[in-house]
Design an enzyme around this catalytic site. Sequence first.
Site, PDB file in Angstrom:
ATOM      1  N   CYS A  30     -11.815  51.114  24.798  1.00  0.00           N
ATOM      2  CA  CYS A  30     -12.924  50.190  24.522  1.00  0.00           C
ATOM      3  C   CYS A  30     -12.486  49.289  23.377  1.00  0.00           C
ATOM      4  O   CYS A  30     -12.293  49.763  22.245  1.00  0.00           O
ATOM      5  CB  CYS A  30     -14.173  50.985  24.156  1.00  0.00           C
ATOM      6  SG  CYS A  30     -15.615  49.951  23.816  1.00  0.00           S
ATOM      7  N   CYS A  36     -16.867  42.092  25.674  1.00  0.00           N
ATOM      8  CA  CYS A  36     -15.961  43.169  26.108  1.00  0.00           C
ATOM      9  C   CYS A  36     -14.545  42.831  25.656  1.00  0.00           C
ATOM     10  O   CYS A  36     -13.983  41.821  26.079  1.00  0.00           O
ATOM     11  CB  CYS A  36     -16.011  43.325  27.615  1.00  0.00           C
ATOM     12  SG  CYS A  36     -14.890  44.622  28.212  1.00  0.00           S
ATOM     13  N   GLU A  52     -19.309  54.759  26.894  1.00  0.00           N
ATOM     14  CA  GLU A  52     -19.757  53.376  26.863  1.00  0.00           C
ATOM     15  C   GLU A  52     -21.176  53.209  27.425  1.00  0.00           C
ATOM     16  O   GLU A  52     -21.535  53.811  28.435  1.00  0.00           O
ATOM     17  CB  GLU A  52     -18.811  52.473  27.665  1.00  0.00           C
ATOM     18  CG  GLU A  52     -17.528  52.161  26.940  1.00  0.00           C
ATOM     19  CD  GLU A  52     -16.820  50.950  27.516  1.00  0.00           C
ATOM     20  OE1 GLU A  52     -17.521  50.044  28.025  1.00  0.00           O
ATOM     21  OE2 GLU A  52     -15.589  50.919  27.459  1.00  0.00           O
ATOM     22  N   HIS A  81     -22.520  49.619  18.616  1.00  0.00           N
ATOM     23  CA  HIS A  81     -21.647  50.803  18.589  1.00  0.00           C
ATOM     24  C   HIS A  81     -22.153  51.778  17.536  1.00  0.00           C
ATOM     25  O   HIS A  81     -22.557  51.361  16.446  1.00  0.00           O
ATOM     26  CB  HIS A  81     -20.205  50.409  18.252  1.00  0.00           C
ATOM     27  CG  HIS A  81     -19.574  49.540  19.306  1.00  0.00           C
ATOM     28  ND1 HIS A  81     -18.851  50.048  20.355  1.00  0.00           N
ATOM     29  CD2 HIS A  81     -19.608  48.191  19.478  1.00  0.00           C
ATOM     30  CE1 HIS A  81     -18.441  49.051  21.132  1.00  0.00           C
ATOM     31  NE2 HIS A  81     -18.893  47.913  20.621  1.00  0.00           N
TER      32      HIS A  81
HETATM   33  N1  LIG Z   1     -20.036  48.919  27.898  1.00  0.00           N
HETATM   34  C1  LIG Z   1     -20.006  47.874  26.861  1.00  0.00           C
HETATM   35  C2  LIG Z   1     -19.307  46.609  27.399  1.00  0.00           C
HETATM   36  C3  LIG Z   1     -17.814  46.822  27.621  1.00  0.00           C
HETATM   37  C4  LIG Z   1     -17.110  47.000  26.311  1.00  0.00           C
HETATM   38  C5  LIG Z   1     -15.729  47.631  26.379  1.00  0.00           C
HETATM   39  N2  LIG Z   1     -15.223  47.930  27.699  1.00  0.00           N
HETATM   40  C6  LIG Z   1     -14.720  46.828  25.573  1.00  0.00           C
HETATM   41  O1  LIG Z   1     -13.517  46.837  25.915  1.00  0.00           O
HETATM   42  O2  LIG Z   1     -15.139  46.239  24.547  1.00  0.00           O
HETATM   43  C7  LIG Z   1     -21.444  47.512  26.441  1.00  0.00           C
HETATM   44  O3  LIG Z   1     -22.367  47.631  27.265  1.00  0.00           O
HETATM   45  O4  LIG Z   1     -21.600  47.085  25.291  1.00  0.00           O
END
Ligand SMILES: N[C@H](CCC[C@H](N)C(=O)O)C(=O)O
Length: 277
Positions: free
Chosen positions: A221, A71, A212, A163
């Site tokens: 993100c 994250c 997300e 992604h």
């Molecule tokens: N929901 C994302 C994790 C948080 C990523 C995001 N909040 C960031 O700042 O990179 C996942 O399950 O891959």
Amino acid sequence: MQFSKMHGQGNDFVIIDGLKEKVNNFSQLAQQICDRHFGIGADGLVILLPSQQADFTMRIFNSDGSEAEMCGNASRCVARYVYEHGLTPKNKISLETLAGIIKPELLFENDRVTSVRVDMGEPRLNRGEIPVTGDKNEKAINIPVQLENQLFYGTCISMGNPHCIIFVDNVDAVDLTAIGPKIETAPLFPRKTNVEFVQVLNRHEVRMRVWERGAGITLACGTGASATLAAAVLTTKTERRITVHLDGGDLAVEWGNDNHIYMSGPAQEVFRGEYPV
Ligand SMILES: N[C@H](CCC[C@H](N)C(=O)O)C(=O)O
């Protein structure tokens, strides 16, 4: 249990020092704590733990209780947290994650942390690493993403977490609440995916909105901004250093000659509190 509430451009987290607090079921605690009515409210729960190979281990749980490999916004928050809570005197910090070792660096003005620059590591481009179904050694650039009655073309990148980046003429015209979960859970993505809709403004700026994985629409993100840069460069839409304009604010991202992506932005502590366990 003591906690700190922090955010990176509106992507908000509850941070718990697992070196001090005894936490058992992280996934269940994440669902309870992240609930914006029955809990503290956050996009995710971040637990700090010891590490043999880095300064700390950072574990990230989405609001649905699922654990994420990495994250970006949380890594900026954790870097500021460990420095300002006296857990380290260092301004260059290493964090062990499921995506590998991540290196945030605190940047100061007049002794105050103003922003954090994170070495996010190298983007993973092959289907087998993202993962996306199909030939595992092939890239997934401008591939069809078929929903029941809609077809999108996405470029899929991993920053340790998956992604799917979809370029559109107008992000505000996208019904993210309807489309996001359908792409997140499409069979194309064995471990589901984060979904970014991106409008290229010029060769140095994009506007991005994100659905997300495990959290829904968030205001920013960090891994998504990094993956968006890689996708924009690979499809020759932008230069290797851009500003990503998100609902919650801007992030600066750069794809270095070392093939590492660097993401910079703020991290704020909003409040500290005690959560009954
Ligand atoms: N929901 C994302 C994790 C948080 C990523 C995001 N909040 C960031 O700042 O990179 C996942 O399950 O891959």
